[in-house]
Enzyme design. Structure first.
Site, mmCIF file in Angstrom:
data_model
loop_
_atom_site.group_PDB
_atom_site.id
_atom_site.type_symbol
_atom_site.label_atom_id
_atom_site.label_comp_id
_atom_site.label_asym_id
_atom_site.label_seq_id
_atom_site.Cartn_x
_atom_site.Cartn_y
_atom_site.Cartn_z
ATOM 1 C CB ILE A 328 -0.989 0.013 1.185
ATOM 2 C CG1 ILE A 328 -0.250 -0.105 2.529
ATOM 3 C CG2 ILE A 328 -2.020 -1.090 1.039
ATOM 4 C CD1 ILE A 328 -1.187 0.011 3.731
ATOM 5 C CD GLU A 329 -2.209 4.292 -1.179
ATOM 6 O OE1 GLU A 329 -3.287 4.904 -1.243
ATOM 7 O OE2 GLU A 329 -2.107 3.061 -1.396
ATOM 8 C CD GLN A 330 -1.607 4.385 3.070
ATOM 9 O OE1 GLN A 330 -1.418 3.371 2.397
ATOM 10 N NE2 GLN A 330 -2.700 5.128 2.931
#
Length: 531
Positions: A328-330
């Site tokens: 995920i982009e986090q």
């Protein structure tokens, strides 16, 4: 507002720290939805100072990913006329009050791709001339399509179209960062700040760099202060980058809980057990199961917010989660991304690094397959999730991910607004049709460009509970239809355009039965129909 520097941060209360924020300052924030790494004490103290009549006023707030708790938390603390004059946000949905102010033309409202904002902070920190990238071309961020402006008050040009070596790029312009609000979980005796107990690192370091390079100040919030020395591997904010530290012993890891060790530590397969009661039902179950049929093995997979997170649940239920790596982009690799208000954190992650770095990897082609939501789809295959009915949503990391993944699977109900369906005996029955069509002649705003996807050779699939479409050079093609669904009555009658129809096949009957803990995989015939 350049201040004299010290090699050690100064300890202050939150009230004392926010007194350093002047009128008209540009305030950079780190954080993600659900309270991940959000400097809540600082934002609350800033709000209290303003409501007490002591300013500051006319701030510009900039953040990359959604912040808030769908109420007054996070950027919701800024939702007061006069406190902020401009907001540049990657995602607005977590702060309905701030979004309403944008709708009411009380603030200048801009949105840019989340990764662009995060990486722009890094470019500002290195004193480079902005971020030059292809991300956002032919979308709402492109100056030819609005340049990220989301209301009438937003008139400045934050983005420009340039050409290098005969190719088009966007240059996202740099700006001065006067104050950075960042967060960690522990500060040691040397003033270094670590994040070992946090659910994500995000772009805290990039924001601090941007403020330091601009001559601004960096204010950090921490939960603990120790007389010992932190392991250098867990330090993400060196003392030399931080001016002020606020100790908040009540700091919560997320809005949902004070601390959950699964969100910051490695685990094993037992962390991925799924109960049938936790799995989606109805239309969401059909969509998630059908999307799983697009997933192979040994792939890097990303999932977006909403229905796409159920794809992870279905993979886990089928015992296939360990066959692939979820990112995920986090800034997280592996583990199991959480859904709902904790989207942005993962249980038992394998790797956690800066979201700024993650977006570099995403832009470089990291993702094999992504499952993302869709609010509107048009005849060109373009998708809108950033502005619906004139209301600002913003994209988060949607633009970077959808532009770079080799295979994009858009997941969503065929219509919105009251849709009710029943599944049984391998068939789908529409009890009540949705009031709002999603397949329209022209999307309200382009968040994903179907035309650019064709030029770039991406594979794009659109999965709904009653039909599956694929993107072709000639437009959307209907490739699968749910048993029990009439194409004319239940599909074409609710579309703003007519798709290509050649030889659609039935969707697998197993999609419409009680959950079997093992979603079907497509037959060779189905796979061929979706190429």
């Amino acid at each position: 507002m350049t201040r004299s520097r010290s090699i050690r941060p100064t300890r202050m209360t939150a009230r004392e720290a926010v007194a350093l924020v002047p009128n008209g300052a540009t305030l950079a924030l780190t954080g993600a939805g659900g309270g991940v790494l959000e400097p809540e004490s600082l934002l609350n103290a800033l709000e209290e100072r303003f409501l007490g009549g002591d300013g500051p006023a006319e701030l510009t707030a900039v953040y990359a990913l959604g912040m808030g708790d769908r109420g007054r938390g996070g950027t919701g603390h800024l939702a007061h006329p006069g406190l902020v004059k401009r907001v540049i946000g990657g995602l607005w949905t977590w702060s309905p009050e701030l979004r309403q102010m944008a709708q009411d033309e009380l603030i200048e409202a801009y949105t840019l791709p989340g990764g662009v904002i995060s990486q722009l902070f890094r470019e500002i920190g290195a004193r480079r001339p902005g971020l030059i990238t292809s991300v956002g071309l032919d979308t709402f961020a492109d100056p030819r399509h609005g340049g990220g402006r989301f209301n009438r008050l937003a008139t400045d040009e934050l983005v420009e179209l340039i050409e290098l070596d005969g190719r088009e790029y966007l240059r996202y312009k740099p700006f001065r960062v006067d104050v950075a609000f960042v967060r960690g979980d522990t500060m040691d005796r040397n003033g270094n700040i670590g994040w070992a107990g946090e659910a994500a690192q995000l772009d805290a370091a990039a924001i601090a760099h941007a403020a330091r390079a601009s001559g601004g100040i960096v204010i950090a919030q921490v939960k603990d202060v120790t007389d010992g020395v932190l392991d250098p591997h867990v330090v993400h904010l060196p003392a030399a980058l931080v001016d002020v530290v606020v100790h908040d012993a009540a700091q919560r890891q997320t809005h949902s809980a004070p601390f959950d060790p699964r969100l910051c530590g490695a685990g094993d397969e037992t962390d991925f057990d799924v109960r049938a009661a936790d799995l989606p039902h109805g239309a969401r179950a059909v969509i998630a199961r059908r999307a799983v049929a697009e997933v192979g093995s040994d792939q890097i997979i990303n999932v977006g917010f909403g229905i796409p997170t159920f794809v992870v649940d279905e993979l886990a239920a089928a015992g296939r989660l360990s066959d692939n790596t979820i990112v995920i982009e986090q800034g997280i690799f592996g583990g199991r991304p959480l859904s709902g208000d904790l989207f942005g954190a993962s249980a038992s992650p394998e790797v956690m690094h800066a979201s700024t770095t993650q977006f570099d990897l995403i832009n470089g082609g990291l993702i094999d397959l992504t499952c993302l939501g869709m609010a509107q789809v048009d005849r060109t295959g373009s998708v809108n999730v950033s502005r619906i009915g004139g209301v600002i949503n913003g994209p988060g990391g949607f633009v970077e991910i959808s532009e770079s993944a080799r295979h994009v699977v858009f997941c969503g109900t065929f219509a919105a607004g009251g849709l009710d369906v029943e599944c049984g005996d391998g068939r789908l029955h529409i009890v009540r049709e949705g009031r709002i069509p999603k397949f329209v002649d022209t999307v309200e705003q382009i968040t994903f460009s179907g035309g650019r996807a064709i030029r770039d050779g991406q594979r794009v699939t659109y999965v709904t509970e009653r039909a599956v479409f694929v993107l072709t050079p000639d437009g959307l093609e209907l490739t699968e239809v749910a048993p029990g669904i009439d194409v004319e009555r239940d599909i074409l009658a609710h579309m703003g355009f007519e798709p290509i129809i050649t030889r659609p096949i039935p969707m697998a009957p197993e999609l419409f039965t009680a959950h079997t803990h093992r979603p079907p995989t497509p037959t060779d015939h189905q796979q061929g129909a979706n190429r």
